[in-house]
Design a protein around this motif. Structure first.
Motif, mmCIF file in Angstrom:
data_model
loop_
_atom_site.group_PDB
_atom_site.id
_atom_site.type_symbol
_atom_site.label_atom_id
_atom_site.label_comp_id
_atom_site.label_asym_id
_atom_site.label_seq_id
_atom_site.Cartn_x
_atom_site.Cartn_y
_atom_site.Cartn_z
ATOM 1 N N ALA A 134 -8.376 -10.275 8.696
ATOM 2 C CA ALA A 134 -7.956 -10.780 7.382
ATOM 3 C C ALA A 134 -7.160 -12.060 7.525
ATOM 4 O O ALA A 134 -7.282 -12.987 6.703
ATOM 5 C CB ALA A 134 -7.128 -9.713 6.670
ATOM 6 N N ARG A 187 -2.079 -2.157 11.707
ATOM 7 C CA ARG A 187 -3.224 -2.000 12.594
ATOM 8 C C ARG A 187 -3.848 -3.375 12.874
ATOM 9 O O ARG A 187 -4.358 -4.033 11.964
ATOM 10 C CB ARG A 187 -4.255 -1.074 11.958
ATOM 11 C CG ARG A 187 -3.668 0.261 11.449
ATOM 12 C CD ARG A 187 -3.236 1.154 12.590
ATOM 13 N NE ARG A 187 -2.539 2.353 12.125
ATOM 14 C CZ ARG A 187 -3.154 3.498 11.783
ATOM 15 N NH1 ARG A 187 -4.477 3.571 11.855
ATOM 16 N NH2 ARG A 187 -2.444 4.544 11.393
ATOM 17 N N THR A 188 -3.824 -3.767 14.124
ATOM 18 C CA THR A 188 -4.310 -5.094 14.486
ATOM 19 C C THR A 188 -5.773 -5.285 14.085
ATOM 20 O O THR A 188 -6.155 -6.347 13.568
ATOM 21 C CB THR A 188 -4.163 -5.314 16.002
ATOM 22 O OG1 THR A 188 -2.782 -5.157 16.362
ATOM 23 C CG2 THR A 188 -4.622 -6.702 16.407
ATOM 24 N N ALA A 189 -6.589 -4.280 14.322
ATOM 25 C CA ALA A 189 -8.020 -4.400 14.014
ATOM 26 C C ALA A 189 -8.262 -4.587 12.521
ATOM 27 O O ALA A 189 -9.289 -5.150 12.120
ATOM 28 C CB ALA A 189 -8.754 -3.167 14.513
ATOM 29 N N GLU A 190 -7.328 -4.127 11.690
ATOM 30 C CA GLU A 190 -7.472 -4.273 10.244
ATOM 31 C C GLU A 190 -6.924 -5.616 9.755
ATOM 32 O O GLU A 190 -7.525 -6.267 8.888
ATOM 33 C CB GLU A 190 -6.731 -3.137 9.537
ATOM 34 C CG GLU A 190 -6.739 -3.247 8.013
ATOM 35 C CD GLU A 190 -5.882 -2.169 7.350
ATOM 36 O OE1 GLU A 190 -5.407 -1.277 8.079
ATOM 37 O OE2 GLU A 190 -5.698 -2.230 6.128
ATOM 38 N N LEU A 191 -5.786 -6.033 10.327
ATOM 39 C CA LEU A 191 -5.082 -7.196 9.786
ATOM 40 C C LEU A 191 -5.505 -8.521 10.410
ATOM 41 O O LEU A 191 -5.523 -9.553 9.728
ATOM 42 C CB LEU A 191 -3.569 -7.000 9.978
ATOM 43 C CG LEU A 191 -2.957 -5.770 9.319
ATOM 44 C CD1 LEU A 191 -1.456 -5.744 9.565
ATOM 45 C CD2 LEU A 191 -3.255 -5.747 7.823
ATOM 46 N N ARG A 207 2.777 0.067 7.469
ATOM 47 C CA ARG A 207 1.377 -0.192 7.820
ATOM 48 C C ARG A 207 0.854 -1.201 6.814
ATOM 49 O O ARG A 207 0.333 -0.836 5.758
ATOM 50 C CB ARG A 207 0.543 1.089 7.798
ATOM 51 C CG ARG A 207 -0.902 0.857 8.204
ATOM 52 C CD ARG A 207 -1.685 2.156 8.221
ATOM 53 N NE ARG A 207 -3.106 1.897 8.350
ATOM 54 C CZ ARG A 207 -4.043 2.845 8.300
ATOM 55 N NH1 ARG A 207 -3.669 4.109 8.136
ATOM 56 N NH2 ARG A 207 -5.307 2.536 8.418
ATOM 57 N N SER A 265 0.820 -1.211 0.000
ATOM 58 C CA SER A 265 0.000 0.000 0.000
ATOM 59 C C SER A 265 0.856 1.264 0.000
ATOM 60 O O SER A 265 0.360 2.358 -0.278
ATOM 61 C CB SER A 265 -0.906 0.002 1.229
ATOM 62 O OG SER A 265 -0.140 0.161 2.410
ATOM 63 N N SER A 316 -1.068 -4.155 4.756
ATOM 64 C CA SER A 316 -2.444 -4.213 4.264
ATOM 65 C C SER A 316 -2.915 -5.659 4.208
ATOM 66 O O SER A 316 -2.159 -6.601 4.446
ATOM 67 C CB SER A 316 -2.504 -3.606 2.859
ATOM 68 O OG SER A 316 -1.785 -4.446 1.961
ATOM 69 N N ARG A 317 -4.170 -5.830 3.851
ATOM 70 C CA ARG A 317 -4.710 -7.183 3.666
ATOM 71 C C ARG A 317 -3.956 -7.905 2.541
ATOM 72 O O ARG A 317 -3.785 -9.109 2.589
ATOM 73 C CB ARG A 317 -6.209 -7.092 3.338
ATOM 74 C CG ARG A 317 -7.048 -6.556 4.482
ATOM 75 C CD ARG A 317 -8.473 -6.224 4.042
ATOM 76 N NE ARG A 317 -9.229 -5.649 5.144
ATOM 77 C CZ ARG A 317 -10.063 -6.344 5.912
ATOM 78 N NH1 ARG A 317 -10.256 -7.623 5.670
ATOM 79 N NH2 ARG A 317 -10.709 -5.768 6.902
ATOM 80 N N GLU A 366 0.950 -3.672 17.801
ATOM 81 C CA GLU A 366 0.688 -2.393 17.131
ATOM 82 C C GLU A 366 1.390 -1.248 17.858
ATOM 83 O O GLU A 366 1.883 -0.308 17.237
ATOM 84 C CB GLU A 366 -0.817 -2.147 17.087
ATOM 85 C CG GLU A 366 -1.208 -0.850 16.392
ATOM 86 C CD GLU A 366 -2.713 -0.700 16.253
ATOM 87 O OE1 GLU A 366 -3.420 -1.721 16.176
ATOM 88 O OE2 GLU A 366 -3.200 0.457 16.227
#
Length: 289
Positions: free
Chosen positions: A220, A213-217, A43, A24, A45-46, A184
């Motif tokens: 996934a 970001r833990t909540a994002e990764l 940072r 990203s 990404s998925r 994070e």
């Protein structure tokens, strides 16, 4: 003469034995305990998660197929690589997290000892978890532990180096490969660990270390069908339910562990850290006439 400007390090994620920027292009600032900028970290990404899992899936047959003795040698070599950079890890823990030097050194030494501990377990897992089963027939029945596959790891939010090592070493010892999401809040020690592993003998793709970001990764990672098991050491009650649901949808084994329990010596070095990441294969063999 103008004062020299400090060059802040921009870390790379460790994926497939390579140090890569997030696809990203995003980075996050990493701060010390007083809020000062110490580095920039990827940072991820998925897409980075998918790339890491792809590399892990490719690496799994080779790592699982090595002899247990050889996996022990490689984990021991990883311990040597961390030990050789011990002073750097200690200095970083003091500077970034504000630990006293004595506490920081104890943590780094515990991380090295944990790697050595699980290096020693590699060729003993079969004898302890496997065995010969009683049967009422002219057969012998053997149970042999085998690795589960690709294990996703959500590292604890604190105790960065020790927590990361304590989370990834047991599944590696059992012959699994690991894709780990680093703390994070304190990602730099985990990324430094990747640099140490990069110059050790750990084969390509066996370990991936991603920051972001833990909540994002984490969702996934839990939802990826290439992941066979997930260790959640985030200690996040809200995330716990979501990871369990996503793991159920992909029939992945999900284990939750409190960050404090992962760091404590009596539980960090327990056989119960290895057993969840093995599968028992049973074979029958006829005996007698």
């Amino acid at each position: 003469m103008s004062p020299r400007l400090t060059v802040r390090k921009t870390y790379k994620a460790y994926i497939g034995d390579a140090f890569v920027r997030s696809e990203s292009g995003r980075t996050d600032p990493a701060h010390d305990h007083q809020g000062a900028l110490v580095a920039n970290v990827p940072r991820c990404s998925r897409k980075d998660v998918r790339d890491a899992v792809k590399a892990a899936v490719a690496a799994f047959p080779g790592w699982a197929g090595r002899t247990a003795y050889n996996r022990g040698q490689i984990l021991y070599r990883a311990a040597e690589a961390v030990e050789s950079r011990g002073d750097e890890f200690v200095a970083a823990a003091v500077r970034v997290r504000g630990l006293k030097e004595k506490a920081a050194r104890a943590e780094v030494e515990a991380a090295v000892d944990t790697l050595v501990h699980y290096a020693g377990w590699t060729d003993k897992i079969g004898a302890v978890l496997g065995g010969v089963n009683p049967v009422a027939a002219p057969y012998l029945s053997f149970s042999v532990p085998e690795p589960t596959g690709v294990i996703g790891v959500v590292c604890p939010p604190e105790a960065d180096l020790l927590g990361t090592v304590a989370a990834i070493a047991p599944p590696l010892a059992a012959g699994n490969v690991v894709v780990a999401l680093l703390s994070e809040r304190w990602p730099t020690a985990g990324l430094d660990l990747g640099e140490a592993l990069g110059v050790s003998d750990v084969p390509k793709g066996v370990v991936a270390l991603l920051s972001g970001r833990t909540a994002e990764l984490a969702p996934a990672l839990a939802a990826h069908r290439g992941v066979d098991g997930l260790l959640d050491a985030s200690g996040d009650a809200d995330l716990r339910g979501e990871l369990g649901r996503l793991g159920a949808e992909t029939i992945s084994r999900v284990r939750h562990v409190a960050p404090a329990a992962l760091a404590a010596a009596e539980t960090r070095l327990s056989l119960s850290r290895i057993e969840p990441w093995t599968e028992l294969k049973t074979a029958w063999h006829p005996v007698g006439a």
